[in-house]
Scaffold this motif. Structure first.
Motif, PDB file in Angstrom:
ATOM      1  N   PHE A  39       0.833  -1.205   0.000  1.00  0.00           N
ATOM      2  CA  PHE A  39       0.000   0.000   0.000  1.00  0.00           C
ATOM      3  C   PHE A  39       0.868   1.255   0.000  1.00  0.00           C
ATOM      4  O   PHE A  39       0.601   2.203  -0.737  1.00  0.00           O
ATOM      5  CB  PHE A  39      -0.942   0.011   1.207  1.00  0.00           C
ATOM      6  N   ARG A  40       1.902   1.270   0.816  1.00  0.00           N
ATOM      7  CA  ARG A  40       2.797   2.438   0.861  1.00  0.00           C
ATOM      8  C   ARG A  40       3.373   2.747  -0.523  1.00  0.00           C
ATOM      9  O   ARG A  40       3.480   3.899  -0.911  1.00  0.00           O
ATOM     10  CB  ARG A  40       3.942   2.190   1.838  1.00  0.00           C
ATOM     11  N   ALA A  41       3.755   1.699  -1.235  1.00  0.00           N
ATOM     12  CA  ALA A  41       4.377   1.882  -2.550  1.00  0.00           C
ATOM     13  C   ALA A  41       3.363   2.266  -3.632  1.00  0.00           C
ATOM     14  O   ALA A  41       3.742   2.855  -4.641  1.00  0.00           O
ATOM     15  CB  ALA A  41       5.104   0.607  -2.959  1.00  0.00           C
ATOM     16  N   ASN A  42       2.082   1.952  -3.407  1.00  0.00           N
ATOM     17  CA  ASN A  42       1.071   2.171  -4.452  1.00  0.00           C
ATOM     18  C   ASN A  42      -0.191   2.847  -3.909  1.00  0.00           C
ATOM     19  O   ASN A  42      -1.290   2.545  -4.356  1.00  0.00           O
ATOM     20  CB  ASN A  42       0.679   0.814  -5.066  1.00  0.00           C
ATOM     21  N   ALA A  43      -0.048   3.756  -2.983  1.00  0.00           N
ATOM     22  CA  ALA A  43      -1.195   4.358  -2.295  1.00  0.00           C
ATOM     23  C   ALA A  43      -2.199   4.979  -3.268  1.00  0.00           C
ATOM     24  O   ALA A  43      -3.406   4.732  -3.157  1.00  0.00           O
ATOM     25  CB  ALA A  43      -0.726   5.398  -1.286  1.00  0.00           C
ATOM     26  N   ALA A  44      -1.726   5.758  -4.227  1.00  0.00           N
ATOM     27  CA  ALA A  44      -2.636   6.420  -5.160  1.00  0.00           C
ATOM     28  C   ALA A  44      -3.436   5.403  -5.967  1.00  0.00           C
ATOM     29  O   ALA A  44      -4.645   5.581  -6.199  1.00  0.00           O
ATOM     30  CB  ALA A  44      -1.869   7.349  -6.089  1.00  0.00           C
ATOM     31  N   LEU A  45      -2.798   4.336  -6.363  1.00  0.00           N
ATOM     32  CA  LEU A  45      -3.467   3.276  -7.125  1.00  0.00           C
ATOM     33  C   LEU A  45      -4.567   2.624  -6.290  1.00  0.00           C
ATOM     34  O   LEU A  45      -5.680   2.384  -6.773  1.00  0.00           O
ATOM     35  CB  LEU A  45      -2.445   2.227  -7.569  1.00  0.00           C
ATOM     36  N   TYR A  46      -4.281   2.358  -5.022  1.00  0.00           N
ATOM     37  CA  TYR A  46      -5.274   1.712  -4.161  1.00  0.00           C
ATOM     38  C   TYR A  46      -6.430   2.645  -3.819  1.00  0.00           C
ATOM     39  O   TYR A  46      -7.575   2.202  -3.728  1.00  0.00           O
ATOM     40  CB  TYR A  46      -4.621   1.144  -2.902  1.00  0.00           C
ATOM     41  N   VAL A  47      -6.155   3.912  -3.644  1.00  0.00           N
ATOM     42  CA  VAL A  47      -7.241   4.875  -3.400  1.00  0.00           C
ATOM     43  C   VAL A  47      -8.153   4.921  -4.618  1.00  0.00           C
ATOM     44  O   VAL A  47      -9.387   4.927  -4.493  1.00  0.00           O
ATOM     45  CB  VAL A  47      -6.682   6.270  -3.049  1.00  0.00           C
ATOM     46  N   LYS A  48      -7.566   4.903  -5.805  1.00  0.00           N
ATOM     47  CA  LYS A  48      -8.359   4.886  -7.033  1.00  0.00           C
ATOM     48  C   LYS A  48      -9.197   3.607  -7.114  1.00  0.00           C
ATOM     49  O   LYS A  48     -10.373   3.643  -7.473  1.00  0.00           O
ATOM     50  CB  LYS A  48      -7.437   4.988  -8.248  1.00  0.00           C
ATOM     51  N   GLN A  49      -8.604   2.475  -6.754  1.00  0.00           N
ATOM     52  CA  GLN A  49      -9.328   1.199  -6.759  1.00  0.00           C
ATOM     53  C   GLN A  49     -10.530   1.257  -5.818  1.00  0.00           C
ATOM     54  O   GLN A  49     -11.623   0.804  -6.155  1.00  0.00           O
ATOM     55  CB  GLN A  49      -8.402   0.055  -6.335  1.00  0.00           C
ATOM     56  N   ILE A  50     -10.327   1.826  -4.636  1.00  0.00           N
ATOM     57  CA  ILE A  50     -11.409   1.935  -3.655  1.00  0.00           C
ATOM     58  C   ILE A  50     -12.529   2.817  -4.179  1.00  0.00           C
ATOM     59  O   ILE A  50     -13.704   2.483  -4.061  1.00  0.00           O
ATOM     60  CB  ILE A  50     -10.863   2.469  -2.314  1.00  0.00           C
ATOM     61  N   LYS A  51     -12.172   3.941  -4.773  1.00  0.00           N
ATOM     62  CA  LYS A  51     -13.192   4.849  -5.313  1.00  0.00           C
ATOM     63  C   LYS A  51     -13.984   4.193  -6.442  1.00  0.00           C
ATOM     64  O   LYS A  51     -15.189   4.363  -6.535  1.00  0.00           O
ATOM     65  CB  LYS A  51     -12.556   6.140  -5.802  1.00  0.00           C
ATOM     66  N   ASN A  52     -13.301   3.434  -7.294  1.00  0.00           N
ATOM     67  CA  ASN A  52     -13.975   2.802  -8.426  1.00  0.00           C
ATOM     68  C   ASN A  52     -14.809   1.590  -8.025  1.00  0.00           C
ATOM     69  O   ASN A  52     -15.911   1.406  -8.514  1.00  0.00           O
ATOM     70  CB  ASN A  52     -12.952   2.396  -9.501  1.00  0.00           C
ATOM     71  N   SER A  53     -14.276   0.767  -7.155  1.00  0.00           N
ATOM     72  CA  SER A  53     -14.955  -0.487  -6.805  1.00  0.00           C
ATOM     73  C   SER A  53     -15.952  -0.324  -5.661  1.00  0.00           C
ATOM     74  O   SER A  53     -16.849  -1.147  -5.515  1.00  0.00           O
ATOM     75  CB  SER A  53     -13.922  -1.544  -6.413  1.00  0.00           C
ATOM     76  N   LYS A  54     -15.767   0.708  -4.849  1.00  0.00           N
ATOM     77  CA  LYS A  54     -16.573   0.938  -3.640  1.00  0.00           C
ATOM     78  C   LYS A  54     -16.352  -0.150  -2.599  1.00  0.00           C
ATOM     79  O   LYS A  54     -17.095  -0.254  -1.631  1.00  0.00           O
ATOM     80  CB  LYS A  54     -18.069   1.062  -3.961  1.00  0.00           C
ATOM     81  N   ARG A  55     -15.335  -0.984  -2.787  1.00  0.00           N
ATOM     82  CA  ARG A  55     -15.000  -2.029  -1.823  1.00  0.00           C
ATOM     83  C   ARG A  55     -13.821  -1.562  -0.974  1.00  0.00           C
ATOM     84  O   ARG A  55     -12.920  -0.891  -1.462  1.00  0.00           O
ATOM     85  CB  ARG A  55     -14.599  -3.323  -2.545  1.00  0.00           C
ATOM     86  N   PRO A  56     -13.815  -1.934   0.293  1.00  0.00           N
ATOM     87  CA  PRO A  56     -12.685  -1.568   1.146  1.00  0.00           C
ATOM     88  C   PRO A  56     -11.463  -2.430   0.844  1.00  0.00           C
ATOM     89  O   PRO A  56     -11.576  -3.495   0.231  1.00  0.00           O
ATOM     90  CB  PRO A  56     -13.200  -1.859   2.556  1.00  0.00           C
ATOM     91  N   ILE A  57     -10.323  -1.955   1.269  1.00  0.00           N
ATOM     92  CA  ILE A  57      -9.087  -2.727   1.202  1.00  0.00           C
ATOM     93  C   ILE A  57      -8.660  -3.012   2.639  1.00  0.00           C
ATOM     94  O   ILE A  57      -8.656  -2.113   3.478  1.00  0.00           O
ATOM     95  CB  ILE A  57      -7.978  -1.979   0.448  1.00  0.00           C
ATOM     96  N   ILE A  58      -8.326  -4.250   2.890  1.00  0.00           N
ATOM     97  CA  ILE A  58      -7.821  -4.641   4.199  1.00  0.00           C
ATOM     98  C   ILE A  58      -6.302  -4.651   4.115  1.00  0.00           C
ATOM     99  O   ILE A  58      -5.730  -5.313   3.244  1.00  0.00           O
ATOM    100  CB  ILE A  58      -8.352  -6.023   4.611  1.00  0.00           C
ATOM    101  N   LEU A  59      -5.664  -3.893   4.974  1.00  0.00           N
ATOM    102  CA  LEU A  59      -4.207  -3.830   5.002  1.00  0.00           C
ATOM    103  C   LEU A  59      -3.693  -4.783   6.071  1.00  0.00           C
ATOM    104  O   LEU A  59      -4.244  -4.856   7.171  1.00  0.00           O
ATOM    105  CB  LEU A  59      -3.745  -2.399   5.292  1.00  0.00           C
ATOM    106  N   THR A  60      -2.642  -5.499   5.712  1.00  0.00           N
ATOM    107  CA  THR A  60      -2.050  -6.440   6.659  1.00  0.00           C
ATOM    108  C   THR A  60      -0.660  -5.961   7.060  1.00  0.00           C
ATOM    109  O   THR A  60       0.018  -5.256   6.312  1.00  0.00           O
ATOM    110  CB  THR A  60      -1.941  -7.849   6.062  1.00  0.00           C
ATOM    111  N   GLN A  61      -0.284  -6.351   8.246  1.00  0.00           N
ATOM    112  CA  GLN A  61       1.046  -6.041   8.761  1.00  0.00           C
ATOM    113  C   GLN A  61       1.548  -7.302   9.453  1.00  0.00           C
ATOM    114  O   GLN A  61       0.864  -7.848  10.321  1.00  0.00           O
ATOM    115  CB  GLN A  61       0.954  -4.866   9.741  1.00  0.00           C
TER     116      GLN A  61
END
Length: 92
Positions: free
Chosen positions: A19-41
């Motif tokens: 997510f850190r490396a691709n934050a903008a891409l994931y924000v765009k994915q969330i806006k388009n899909s309306k699905r949340p992203i679960i981040l793991t650590q």
């Protein structure tokens, strides 16, 4: 209509480092899909990132469910009114 939040495991669970490396891409994915992203650590879920409108809709649903729960509790405690009395009140 109540819309269910669906998570696609292969697309919606991401390591925090990715997510850190691709934050903008994931924000765009969330806006388009309306699905949340679960981040793991360290291989375990640690955070959920979701669209703001979807988050607000979720809060609104929780609010309604809490109102229903309170109303049911009040009815169980005998604090409700019968149908005829409610009709008379609503006609005033």
């Amino acid at each position: 209509m109540i819309k269910k939040i669906k998570i696609k495991l292969e697309n919606d669970i991401k390591p925090l480092s990715d997510f850190r490396a691709n934050a903008a891409l994931y924000v765009k994915q969330i806006k388009n899909s309306k699905r949340p992203i679960i981040l793991t650590q360290h291989g375990k879920s640690s955070a959920v990132l979701m669209d703001v409108k979807e988050y607000q809709a979720l809060l609104d649903k929780i609010d309604i469910l809490q109102d229903i729960q309170l109303a049911e509790q009040q009815i169980d405690e005998g604090k409700g009114i019968n149908h005829d009395k409610a009709k008379k009140i609503s006609k005033k």
